[in-house]
Scaffold this active site. Structure first.
Site, PDB file in Angstrom:
ATOM      1  N   TRP A 185      41.324 -34.306 -17.673  1.00  0.00           N
ATOM      2  CA  TRP A 185      41.012 -33.470 -18.592  1.00  0.00           C
ATOM      3  C   TRP A 185      41.791 -32.669 -19.114  1.00  0.00           C
ATOM      4  CZ3 TRP A 185      40.275 -28.219 -18.731  1.00  0.00           C
ATOM      5  CH2 TRP A 185      40.554 -27.338 -19.515  1.00  0.00           C
ATOM      6  N   GLU A 226      38.040 -37.216 -20.810  1.00  0.00           N
ATOM      7  CA  GLU A 226      36.934 -36.136 -20.881  1.00  0.00           C
ATOM      8  C   GLU A 226      37.706 -35.780 -22.445  1.00  0.00           C
ATOM      9  OE1 GLU A 226      34.990 -32.798 -18.871  1.00  0.00           O
ATOM     10  OE2 GLU A 226      36.319 -33.138 -17.960  1.00  0.00           O
ATOM     11  N   LYS A 228      36.956 -32.584 -25.462  1.00  0.00           N
ATOM     12  CA  LYS A 228      36.301 -30.894 -25.184  1.00  0.00           C
ATOM     13  C   LYS A 228      36.173 -30.509 -26.599  1.00  0.00           C
ATOM     14  CE  LYS A 228      36.175 -26.706 -22.711  1.00  0.00           C
ATOM     15  NZ  LYS A 228      36.354 -25.959 -21.485  1.00  0.00           N
ATOM     16  N   ASP A 259      30.969 -34.319 -21.192  1.00  0.00           N
ATOM     17  CA  ASP A 259      30.271 -33.245 -20.819  1.00  0.00           C
ATOM     18  C   ASP A 259      29.300 -32.141 -21.834  1.00  0.00           C
ATOM     19  OD1 ASP A 259      30.551 -30.332 -19.784  1.00  0.00           O
ATOM     20  OD2 ASP A 259      31.864 -30.921 -18.583  1.00  0.00           O
ATOM     21  N   HIS A 262      30.498 -29.777 -23.976  1.00  0.00           N
ATOM     22  CA  HIS A 262      32.085 -29.381 -24.884  1.00  0.00           C
ATOM     23  C   HIS A 262      31.605 -29.981 -26.378  1.00  0.00           C
ATOM     24  CE1 HIS A 262      34.599 -30.545 -20.641  1.00  0.00           C
ATOM     25  NE2 HIS A 262      33.947 -28.771 -20.561  1.00  0.00           N
ATOM     26  N   HIS A 286      28.760 -35.025 -17.136  1.00  0.00           N
ATOM     27  CA  HIS A 286      28.934 -33.950 -16.346  1.00  0.00           C
ATOM     28  C   HIS A 286      27.897 -33.576 -16.802  1.00  0.00           C
ATOM     29  CE1 HIS A 286      33.464 -33.081 -15.776  1.00  0.00           C
ATOM     30  NE2 HIS A 286      33.292 -34.573 -14.477  1.00  0.00           N
ATOM     31  N   ASP A 294      29.956 -24.155 -23.648  1.00  0.00           N
ATOM     32  CA  ASP A 294      30.380 -24.816 -23.003  1.00  0.00           C
ATOM     33  C   ASP A 294      30.624 -23.098 -21.739  1.00  0.00           C
ATOM     34  OD1 ASP A 294      31.545 -26.161 -20.851  1.00  0.00           O
ATOM     35  OD2 ASP A 294      34.095 -25.535 -21.246  1.00  0.00           O
ATOM     36  N   ASP A 296      28.690 -23.458 -19.054  1.00  0.00           N
ATOM     37  CA  ASP A 296      28.956 -23.953 -17.307  1.00  0.00           C
ATOM     38  C   ASP A 296      27.786 -23.460 -16.576  1.00  0.00           C
ATOM     39  OD1 ASP A 296      30.456 -26.058 -17.663  1.00  0.00           O
ATOM     40  OD2 ASP A 296      31.999 -24.538 -17.809  1.00  0.00           O
ATOM     41  N   ASP A 326      28.729 -30.140 -13.383  1.00  0.00           N
ATOM     42  CA  ASP A 326      29.797 -29.332 -13.564  1.00  0.00           C
ATOM     43  C   ASP A 326      29.617 -28.093 -13.990  1.00  0.00           C
ATOM     44  OD1 ASP A 326      32.392 -28.561 -13.645  1.00  0.00           O
ATOM     45  OD2 ASP A 326      32.858 -29.477 -15.694  1.00  0.00           O
TER      46      ASP A 326
END
Length: 418
Positions: A185, A226, A228, A259, A262, A286, A294, A296, A326
């Site tokens: 990434w 990956e 985003k 993810d 993302h 993820h 995002d 997390d 993640d």
């Protein structure tokens, strides 16, 4: 307590048998699904290269809860404490910045030797390791570009870093007997209006091709890329978009990373799994929890986490989908965050394995959508929690929130002394 759990499990097993589910078979399958725990939850993505350095590349860990790991031994000890409270097989996911060296090492010069303590530790604890190049928080990423940089010298540095990372990843797989999934990434993008969107993507395409040009044994190493949507400092343009990486993974036949944070706030990765698997050989997930995009947050046992697990199990993708976590929350006890998130991911997998998929598939094939909806709703109330508690008991971990007391004790004895 043990007797009550065993009694509840016996009753639950019968209930599931009534709808055609072999609980023991489901538990055996659950024990073959590793979840890759991300090391960076334990130290707020600081690493050991320059742990006091500021985070860049759209990455931000908020909060100042005491007890952050400041060296590899502390981080490994914290991981051990968390792992001891989570049932089922685990892996650990490392970034390149978690190397160990007595002297500074440039990122394009990292070697397997810088991670040998991690390998020794993983072997002792029967863990697999996964890996990531760290293309952020570095002077040569300060203007927001790495593999797509317009300066050939800077671009060369990051290509060499990713190539060196692949060698480390392959070393993990060779030493531990299980392939390391290495995820690429990069934060490349622009904050404001962008005139030339094509050239950076052409550079990224060429750089990635060079990164993966050396064939590596798939028994030891798996490449993943990956996407985003955007990041802090790259709000208007992200070079590595979903379309870019979907095309790249498809054309180069490498794994695609999805993810949960993302994409647009109304997008979910559970809906993308079945489509992506038509075109790519493998997926890396993820699993995270976006709050207004995002951010997390710690994984919950929410609708999307459950939907992700259902998609993997319903389509028999367990041998093609790698599950990683993640998130990084510095506002709560970091070990508790690992335990909560990883236990929730495994709970979702268990619930998916206890779903009467063949019955539901037959109802759908017959066009009996009324019964399909009724069964989908009724199965949510089946006593999966009793099965979960028995599973925890078999793995000698707390079956309920009793694990929190062990984390509090560790916090008092270890974390608060740092």
């Amino acid at each position: 307590m043990t007797r009550l759990i065993e009694q509840a499990f016996a009753l639950a097993r019968q209930r599931f048998e009534d709808v055609g589910i072999d609980v023991e078979q489901a538990l055996a399958q659950l024990d073959r699904i590793p979840i890759s725990m991300h090391c960076w939850q334990g130290d707020d993505v600081r690493g050991f290269e320059n742990p006091q350095g500021a985070l860049t590349g759209g990455i931000q860990a908020t909060g100042n809860y005491p007890g952050r790991a400041t060296n590899a031994n502390q981080l490994r000890a914290d991981l051990e404490r968390a792992i001891s409270l989570i049932p089922g097989p685990k892996r650990v996911n490392l970034h390149a910045i978690y190397l160990e060296s007595e002297t500074p090492v440039e990122r394009n010069a990292i070697e397997p030797a810088h991670f040998r303590h991690w390998v020794e530790w993983a072997r002792t604890h029967r863990l697999g390791l996964d890996f990531n190049p760290s293309c952020f928080s570095h002077p040569l990423s300060s203007d927001g570009f790495t593999l797509a940089h317009a300066d050939p010298a800077i671009r060369r540095f990051w290509i060499e870093h990713c190539q060196a990372s692949r060698r480390v990843s392959a070393y993990f797989g060779e030493q531990l007997g299980t392939p390391s999934v290495m995820n690429i990434w990069v934060p490349d993008g622009m904050k404001d209006l962008t005139v030339d969107r094509l050239a950076p993507r052409q550079r990224l395409l060429s750089a990635l091709d060079e990164v993966i040009s050396q064939p590596l044994d798939p028994r030891h190493h798996i490449d993943a890329v990956e996407s985003k949507l955007f990041g802090i400092g790259a709000e208007s343009y992200t070079v590595g978009s979903n379309e870019f990486y979907m095309g790249y993974a498809t054309s180069r036949q490498v794994a695609l990373t999805l993810d949960a944070g993302h994409f647009h706030p109304t997008e979910v990765i559970s809906d993308k799994i079945s489509t992506a698997m038509l075109f790519v050989p493998r997926l890396l997930l993820h699993v995270s929890r976006p709050v207004r995009w995002d951010s997390d947050h710690v994984v919950l046992l929410d609708d999307e986490t459950q939907a992700i697990a259902h998609e993997i199990v319903r389509h028999n993708l367990l041998d093609k989908v790698h599950i990683g976590l993640d998130f990084f929350d510095a506002s709560i006890n970091r070990i508790a965050a690992w335990v909560i998130g990883t236990r929730n991911a495994r709970k979702a997998l268990l619930r998916a394995l206890l779903e009467p998929v063949e019955l539901l598939r037959r109802l759908e094939s017959d066009g009996d959508y009324t019964a399909r909806l009724a069964m989908l709703e009724e199965q949510k109330s089946l006593p999966w929690q009793a099965v979960w508690e028995a599973y925890c008991l078999r793995h000698d971990v707390p079956a309920d929130a009793g694990w929190l007391g062990e984390v509090r004790q560790y916090e008092k004895q270890i974390l608060n002394q740092r």
